[in-house]
Write a protein that holds these residues in place. Structure first.
Motif, PDB file in Angstrom:
ATOM      1  N   ASN A  91       0.831  -1.198   0.000  1.00  0.00           N
ATOM      2  CA  ASN A  91       0.000   0.000   0.000  1.00  0.00           C
ATOM      3  C   ASN A  91       0.867   1.250   0.000  1.00  0.00           C
ATOM      4  O   ASN A  91       2.077   1.180   0.179  1.00  0.00           O
ATOM      5  CB  ASN A  91      -0.981  -0.008   1.178  1.00  0.00           C
ATOM      6  CG  ASN A  91      -0.270  -0.121   2.515  1.00  0.00           C
ATOM      7  OD1 ASN A  91       0.660   0.628   2.809  1.00  0.00           O
ATOM      8  ND2 ASN A  91      -0.702  -1.066   3.337  1.00  0.00           N
ATOM      9  N   GLU A  92       0.210   2.383  -0.176  1.00  0.00           N
ATOM     10  CA  GLU A  92       0.916   3.659  -0.230  1.00  0.00           C
ATOM     11  C   GLU A  92       1.612   3.979   1.090  1.00  0.00           C
ATOM     12  O   GLU A  92       2.671   4.605   1.114  1.00  0.00           O
ATOM     13  CB  GLU A  92      -0.081   4.771  -0.577  1.00  0.00           C
ATOM     14  CG  GLU A  92       0.558   6.110  -0.784  1.00  0.00           C
ATOM     15  CD  GLU A  92      -0.452   7.184  -1.150  1.00  0.00           C
ATOM     16  OE1 GLU A  92      -0.208   8.335  -0.764  1.00  0.00           O
ATOM     17  OE2 GLU A  92      -1.465   6.886  -1.798  1.00  0.00           O
ATOM     18  N   ARG A  93       1.072   3.551   2.187  1.00  0.00           N
ATOM     19  CA  ARG A  93       1.700   3.793   3.501  1.00  0.00           C
ATOM     20  C   ARG A  93       3.101   3.186   3.546  1.00  0.00           C
ATOM     21  O   ARG A  93       4.013   3.776   4.128  1.00  0.00           O
ATOM     22  CB  ARG A  93       0.808   3.222   4.599  1.00  0.00           C
ATOM     23  CG  ARG A  93       1.320   3.475   5.997  1.00  0.00           C
ATOM     24  CD  ARG A  93       0.383   2.812   7.025  1.00  0.00           C
ATOM     25  NE  ARG A  93       0.896   2.925   8.355  1.00  0.00           N
ATOM     26  CZ  ARG A  93       0.554   3.887   9.210  1.00  0.00           C
ATOM     27  NH1 ARG A  93      -0.326   4.800   8.852  1.00  0.00           N
ATOM     28  NH2 ARG A  93       1.069   3.928  10.414  1.00  0.00           N
ATOM     29  N   GLU A  94       3.263   2.030   2.936  1.00  0.00           N
ATOM     30  CA  GLU A  94       4.588   1.393   2.906  1.00  0.00           C
ATOM     31  C   GLU A  94       5.572   2.233   2.097  1.00  0.00           C
ATOM     32  O   GLU A  94       6.758   2.305   2.419  1.00  0.00           O
ATOM     33  CB  GLU A  94       4.492  -0.033   2.363  1.00  0.00           C
ATOM     34  CG  GLU A  94       3.732  -0.969   3.273  1.00  0.00           C
ATOM     35  CD  GLU A  94       4.276  -0.985   4.696  1.00  0.00           C
ATOM     36  OE1 GLU A  94       5.502  -1.136   4.878  1.00  0.00           O
ATOM     37  OE2 GLU A  94       3.476  -0.821   5.635  1.00  0.00           O
ATOM     38  N   TRP A  96       5.455   5.508   1.875  1.00  0.00           N
ATOM     39  CA  TRP A  96       5.801   6.623   2.754  1.00  0.00           C
ATOM     40  C   TRP A  96       6.735   6.179   3.866  1.00  0.00           C
ATOM     41  O   TRP A  96       7.608   6.936   4.296  1.00  0.00           O
ATOM     42  CB  TRP A  96       4.544   7.298   3.310  1.00  0.00           C
ATOM     43  CG  TRP A  96       3.963   8.221   2.291  1.00  0.00           C
ATOM     44  CD1 TRP A  96       2.829   8.031   1.549  1.00  0.00           C
ATOM     45  CD2 TRP A  96       4.523   9.473   1.856  1.00  0.00           C
ATOM     46  NE1 TRP A  96       2.659   9.091   0.685  1.00  0.00           N
ATOM     47  CE2 TRP A  96       3.684   9.989   0.852  1.00  0.00           C
ATOM     48  CE3 TRP A  96       5.655  10.197   2.210  1.00  0.00           C
ATOM     49  CZ2 TRP A  96       3.934  11.196   0.209  1.00  0.00           C
ATOM     50  CZ3 TRP A  96       5.912  11.408   1.571  1.00  0.00           C
ATOM     51  CH2 TRP A  96       5.053  11.896   0.580  1.00  0.00           C
ATOM     52  N   ARG A  97       6.598   4.949   4.322  1.00  0.00           N
ATOM     53  CA  ARG A  97       7.520   4.427   5.334  1.00  0.00           C
ATOM     54  C   ARG A  97       8.947   4.422   4.766  1.00  0.00           C
ATOM     55  O   ARG A  97       9.888   4.878   5.417  1.00  0.00           O
ATOM     56  CB  ARG A  97       7.110   3.019   5.771  1.00  0.00           C
ATOM     57  CG  ARG A  97       7.944   2.480   6.929  1.00  0.00           C
ATOM     58  CD  ARG A  97       7.492   1.078   7.347  1.00  0.00           C
ATOM     59  NE  ARG A  97       6.068   0.937   7.521  1.00  0.00           N
ATOM     60  CZ  ARG A  97       5.373   1.318   8.603  1.00  0.00           C
ATOM     61  NH1 ARG A  97       5.980   1.891   9.601  1.00  0.00           N
ATOM     62  NH2 ARG A  97       4.067   1.133   8.663  1.00  0.00           N
ATOM     63  N   GLN A 123       5.106   7.407  12.537  1.00  0.00           N
ATOM     64  CA  GLN A 123       3.683   7.651  12.772  1.00  0.00           C
ATOM     65  C   GLN A 123       3.406   9.122  13.029  1.00  0.00           C
ATOM     66  O   GLN A 123       2.414   9.669  12.567  1.00  0.00           O
ATOM     67  CB  GLN A 123       3.154   6.797  13.926  1.00  0.00           C
ATOM     68  CG  GLN A 123       1.661   6.878  14.095  1.00  0.00           C
ATOM     69  CD  GLN A 123       0.907   6.476  12.821  1.00  0.00           C
ATOM     70  OE1 GLN A 123       1.188   5.460  12.204  1.00  0.00           O
ATOM     71  NE2 GLN A 123      -0.051   7.297  12.415  1.00  0.00           N
ATOM     72  N   TYR A 126       3.757  10.828   9.546  1.00  0.00           N
ATOM     73  CA  TYR A 126       2.662  10.383   8.671  1.00  0.00           C
ATOM     74  C   TYR A 126       1.331  10.989   9.121  1.00  0.00           C
ATOM     75  O   TYR A 126       0.550  11.480   8.298  1.00  0.00           O
ATOM     76  CB  TYR A 126       2.609   8.849   8.689  1.00  0.00           C
ATOM     77  CG  TYR A 126       1.711   8.252   7.644  1.00  0.00           C
ATOM     78  CD1 TYR A 126       2.146   8.112   6.328  1.00  0.00           C
ATOM     79  CD2 TYR A 126       0.435   7.807   7.965  1.00  0.00           C
ATOM     80  CE1 TYR A 126       1.322   7.539   5.354  1.00  0.00           C
ATOM     81  CE2 TYR A 126      -0.391   7.240   7.003  1.00  0.00           C
ATOM     82  CZ  TYR A 126       0.052   7.112   5.705  1.00  0.00           C
ATOM     83  OH  TYR A 126      -0.757   6.554   4.744  1.00  0.00           O
ATOM     84  N   SER A 127       1.075  10.983  10.420  1.00  0.00           N
ATOM     85  CA  SER A 127      -0.168  11.543  10.951  1.00  0.00           C
ATOM     86  C   SER A 127      -0.237  13.052  10.750  1.00  0.00           C
ATOM     87  O   SER A 127      -1.324  13.600  10.546  1.00  0.00           O
ATOM     88  CB  SER A 127      -0.297  11.230  12.443  1.00  0.00           C
ATOM     89  OG  SER A 127      -0.425   9.848  12.636  1.00  0.00           O
ATOM     90  N   ALA A 130      -1.786  13.897   7.566  1.00  0.00           N
ATOM     91  CA  ALA A 130      -3.211  13.576   7.502  1.00  0.00           C
ATOM     92  C   ALA A 130      -4.049  14.625   8.220  1.00  0.00           C
ATOM     93  O   ALA A 130      -5.268  14.622   8.129  1.00  0.00           O
ATOM     94  CB  ALA A 130      -3.465  12.199   8.113  1.00  0.00           C
TER      95      ALA A 130
END
Length: 158
Positions: A91-94, A96-97, A123, A126-127, A130
């Protein structure tokens, strides 16, 4: 014909409409890149990263150095994992990680990269993105959308 234009939102729309007219058709669809076109950062990017690292009392370069590290890491991560890793990551979160890890590495924030600390710093960063606290409408984007609406295109912000 194909329109290959990189420009400010309002100018880009005017070029798109002109190209469509030249090609004998009407402009039916126009897409916008959201970041830095419709919404802009209201807090400097380097500060968001830096504050996340400093929150854990870790050494961190200044905000300008952090932004430079981000730009370098973005180029590297995008080359290694194009399209936010769509073809190779879950996923896109990975993506960004990987991107945040690379940014911190290039900025020399080695203490933020250990196995216990990195998930916390990741986190927090990333948060932050958001949250509406770091974003504001771009004036050019609002103008372009208003212009599109005046030209009869369907415009939505939802």
């Amino acid at each position: 014909g194909t329109l290959r234009t990189h420009c400010a939102a309002f100018t880009c729309m005017k070029h798109a409409a002109a190209a469509a007219a030249r090609d004998g058709g009407a402009l039916r669809c126009l897409t916008f890149e959201i970041t830095s076109t419709l919404v802009c950062m209201s807090v400097p990017l380097g500060r968001v990263y830096g504050e996340a690292v400093r929150h854990y009392k870790l050494p961190c370069p200044d905000d300008d150095a952090m932004k430079a590290a981000f730009k370098s890491a973005y180029g590297k991560t995008n080359a290694e994992l194009p399209n936010f890793g769509a073809a190779s990551l879950a996923n896109e979160r990975e993506w960004w990680r990987a991107m945040i890890r690379s940014t911190l590495d290039q900025a020399g924030c080695t203490e933020a990269l250990d196995d216990e600390t990195f998930p916390l710093v990741f986190q927090r960063i990333y948060s932050s993105f958001a949250s509406p606290d770091v974003w504001a409408p771009c004036p050019e984007g609002a103008s372009a959308m208003r212009h599109a609406k005046e030209r009869g295109l369907v415009v939505s912000t939802e």
